[in-house]
Design a protein around this motif. Sequence first.
Motif, PDB file in Angstrom:
ATOM      1  N   ILE A 123       0.850  -1.186   0.000  1.00 28.30           N
ATOM      2  CA  ILE A 123       0.000   0.000   0.000  1.00 28.30           C
ATOM      3  C   ILE A 123       0.888   1.239   0.000  1.00 28.30           C
ATOM      4  O   ILE A 123       2.062   1.168   0.385  1.00 28.30           O
ATOM      5  N   THR A 124       0.325   2.381  -0.421  1.00 30.42           N
ATOM      6  CA  THR A 124       1.115   3.619  -0.400  1.00 30.42           C
ATOM      7  C   THR A 124       0.861   4.444   0.850  1.00 30.42           C
ATOM      8  O   THR A 124       1.752   5.116   1.347  1.00 30.42           O
ATOM      9  N   GLY A 125      -0.374   4.426   1.354  1.00 24.83           N
ATOM     10  CA  GLY A 125      -0.656   5.170   2.578  1.00 24.83           C
ATOM     11  C   GLY A 125      -0.869   6.653   2.406  1.00 24.83           C
ATOM     12  O   GLY A 125      -0.815   7.402   3.382  1.00 24.83           O
TER      13      GLY A 125
ATOM     14  N   PRO B  17      10.686  -1.291  -9.233  1.00 24.63           N
ATOM     15  CA  PRO B  17      10.020  -0.640 -10.365  1.00 24.63           C
ATOM     16  C   PRO B  17       9.779   0.844 -10.124  1.00 24.63           C
ATOM     17  O   PRO B  17       9.634   1.297  -8.986  1.00 24.63           O
ATOM     18  N   ALA B  18       9.708   1.575 -11.212  1.00 30.61           N
ATOM     19  CA  ALA B  18       9.063   2.879 -11.181  1.00 30.61           C
ATOM     20  C   ALA B  18       7.565   2.628 -11.043  1.00 30.61           C
ATOM     21  O   ALA B  18       7.105   1.489 -11.064  1.00 30.61           O
ATOM     22  N   ALA B  19       6.797   3.689 -10.910  1.00 26.97           N
ATOM     23  CA  ALA B  19       5.366   3.533 -10.704  1.00 26.97           C
ATOM     24  C   ALA B  19       4.681   2.933 -11.924  1.00 26.97           C
ATOM     25  O   ALA B  19       5.062   3.194 -13.061  1.00 26.97           O
ATOM     26  N   ALA B  20       3.671   2.110 -11.647  1.00 25.03           N
ATOM     27  CA  ALA B  20       2.784   1.582 -12.687  1.00 25.03           C
ATOM     28  C   ALA B  20       1.379   2.123 -12.440  1.00 25.03           C
ATOM     29  O   ALA B  20       0.975   2.326 -11.290  1.00 25.03           O
ATOM     30  N   ALA B  21       0.646   2.349 -13.497  1.00 25.59           N
ATOM     31  CA  ALA B  21      -0.701   2.924 -13.382  1.00 25.59           C
ATOM     32  C   ALA B  21      -1.695   1.843 -12.978  1.00 25.59           C
ATOM     33  O   ALA B  21      -2.420   1.286 -13.803  1.00 25.59           O
TER      34      ALA B  21
ATOM     35  N   PHE C 288      -2.713   3.959  -7.488  1.00 27.14           N
ATOM     36  CA  PHE C 288      -2.740   5.400  -7.756  1.00 27.14           C
ATOM     37  C   PHE C 288      -3.918   6.078  -7.048  1.00 27.14           C
ATOM     38  O   PHE C 288      -3.885   7.281  -6.799  1.00 27.14           O
ATOM     39  N   LYS C 289      -4.959   5.303  -6.736  1.00 26.76           N
ATOM     40  CA  LYS C 289      -6.124   5.861  -6.058  1.00 26.76           C
ATOM     41  C   LYS C 289      -5.786   6.347  -4.651  1.00 26.76           C
ATOM     42  O   LYS C 289      -6.530   7.131  -4.067  1.00 26.76           O
ATOM     43  N   GLN C 290      -4.664   5.861  -4.100  1.00 25.78           N
ATOM     44  CA  GLN C 290      -4.238   6.264  -2.769  1.00 25.78           C
ATOM     45  C   GLN C 290      -3.327   7.492  -2.801  1.00 25.78           C
ATOM     46  O   GLN C 290      -2.879   7.960  -1.770  1.00 25.78           O
ATOM     47  N   MET C 291      -3.077   8.032  -3.993  1.00 27.36           N
ATOM     48  CA  MET C 291      -2.085   9.095  -4.157  1.00 27.36           C
ATOM     49  C   MET C 291      -2.715  10.346  -4.750  1.00 27.36           C
ATOM     50  O   MET C 291      -3.754  10.290  -5.399  1.00 27.36           O
ATOM     51  N   THR C 292      -2.068  11.480  -4.535  1.00 27.78           N
ATOM     52  CA  THR C 292      -2.548  12.733  -5.114  1.00 27.78           C
ATOM     53  C   THR C 292      -2.120  12.844  -6.574  1.00 27.78           C
ATOM     54  O   THR C 292      -1.128  12.245  -7.003  1.00 27.78           O
ATOM     55  N   GLU C 293      -2.856  13.641  -7.345  1.00 27.90           N
ATOM     56  CA  GLU C 293      -2.497  13.874  -8.745  1.00 27.90           C
ATOM     57  C   GLU C 293      -1.125  14.542  -8.847  1.00 27.90           C
ATOM     58  O   GLU C 293      -0.345  14.259  -9.761  1.00 27.90           O
ATOM     59  N   GLN C 294      -0.818  15.408  -7.898  1.00 24.57           N
ATOM     60  CA  GLN C 294       0.484  16.075  -7.896  1.00 24.57           C
ATOM     61  C   GLN C 294       1.619  15.068  -7.704  1.00 24.57           C
ATOM     62  O   GLN C 294       2.669  15.159  -8.360  1.00 24.57           O
ATOM     63  N   GLN C 295       1.412  14.088  -6.814  1.00 23.45           N
ATOM     64  CA  GLN C 295       2.426  13.072  -6.572  1.00 23.45           C
ATOM     65  C   GLN C 295       2.625  12.208  -7.808  1.00 23.45           C
ATOM     66  O   GLN C 295       3.754  11.876  -8.181  1.00 23.45           O
ATOM     67  N   ILE C 296       1.534  11.842  -8.465  1.00 17.95           N
ATOM     68  CA  ILE C 296       1.619  11.014  -9.670  1.00 17.95           C
ATOM     69  C   ILE C 296       2.370  11.752 -10.775  1.00 17.95           C
ATOM     70  O   ILE C 296       3.247  11.183 -11.444  1.00 17.95           O
ATOM     71  N   ALA C 297       2.056  13.024 -10.968  1.00 14.16           N
ATOM     72  CA  ALA C 297       2.736  13.822 -11.990  1.00 14.16           C
ATOM     73  C   ALA C 297       4.212  13.968 -11.674  1.00 14.16           C
ATOM     74  O   ALA C 297       5.073  13.909 -12.573  1.00 14.16           O
ATOM     75  N   TRP C 298       4.541  14.164 -10.387  1.00 13.31           N
ATOM     76  CA  TRP C 298       5.947  14.301  -9.994  1.00 13.31           C
ATOM     77  C   TRP C 298       6.715  13.019 -10.303  1.00 13.31           C
ATOM     78  O   TRP C 298       7.838  13.065 -10.819  1.00 13.31           O
ATOM     79  N   MET C 299       6.111  11.862 -10.010  1.00 14.37           N
ATOM     80  CA  MET C 299       6.793  10.590 -10.266  1.00 14.37           C
ATOM     81  C   MET C 299       7.074  10.398 -11.743  1.00 14.37           C
ATOM     82  O   MET C 299       8.168   9.965 -12.124  1.00 14.37           O
ATOM     83  N   ARG C 300       6.107  10.727 -12.588  1.00 11.71           N
ATOM     84  CA  ARG C 300       6.342  10.582 -14.022  1.00 11.71           C
ATOM     85  C   ARG C 300       7.439  11.522 -14.503  1.00 11.71           C
ATOM     86  O   ARG C 300       8.252  11.164 -15.366  1.00 11.71           O
ATOM     87  N   SER C 301       7.499  12.718 -13.944  1.00  7.54           N
ATOM     88  CA  SER C 301       8.502  13.692 -14.376  1.00  7.54           C
ATOM     89  C   SER C 301       9.923  13.225 -14.087  1.00  7.54           C
ATOM     90  O   SER C 301      10.870  13.701 -14.708  1.00  7.54           O
ATOM     91  N   LYS C 302      10.084  12.282 -13.168  1.00  5.56           N
ATOM     92  CA  LYS C 302      11.416  11.791 -12.797  1.00  5.56           C
ATOM     93  C   LYS C 302      11.898  10.653 -13.694  1.00  5.56           C
ATOM     94  O   LYS C 302      13.039  10.218 -13.585  1.00  5.56           O
TER      95      LYS C 302
END
Length: 238
Positions: free
Chosen positions: A82-84, A175-179, A183-197
Amino acid sequence: MAIVTGAARGIGLAIARRAVESGATVAIWDMDAKAGAEAAAALGRASAHALDLTDGSAIAAAHAATLAAHGRIDILVNNAGITGGNAPSWELPIAEWRRVIEVNLVAPYMVARAVVPTMIAASYGRVVNIASIAGKEGNPNASHYSASKAGLIGFTKSLGKELAKSGVLANCITPAAAATDIFKQMTEQQIAWMRSKIPMDRFVEVEEIAAMACWLASEDCSFSTGAVFDISGGRAVY
């Protein structure tokens, strides 16, 4: 024969499917009884075992049931996690921090503690722990998740060395993040930041993780143990 935790959906289901396609039988260990049973029925050559992976007695019961159903255990994939949620470290609820550590680090240890002796007795086994790139780099606003995955990497290294002469190998994937539903446990900002890396500018596909996991779970993986395998699109290649 492979146990895959958290295999009712997402990465775990992709690993279970790849394992079945490669000729294995699979035991799905997941807390969602309905989804686990549906996944097992869809896969074929699979059994479903509903349990809380932080409950030692439930793990013991699932271990016994898996042996009764399949007769052996060759592979363990610790995938459930889980991400928490996301927040600065000083704002995360202590109870949530502890819950993430329990599910992502303590549970894989407890499952391995139950299953590995069966592999040692057979002089063969493969343990694959699904960690995360966050365990290498430490994602901001996800200190609980990052710490849990760093701990899982450290546990894998210790376990691999302990088992090195036993015929049982233990490795992990970062792994890097998978969709997925996580992702439902995370903010949109966090998801965008992860992809940017990620230099490849995309998220990893669950099938790509499954391919690597199934190689590590195979006989072809014969001289790697306690190792960390990157699959991050170039984010952290060490």
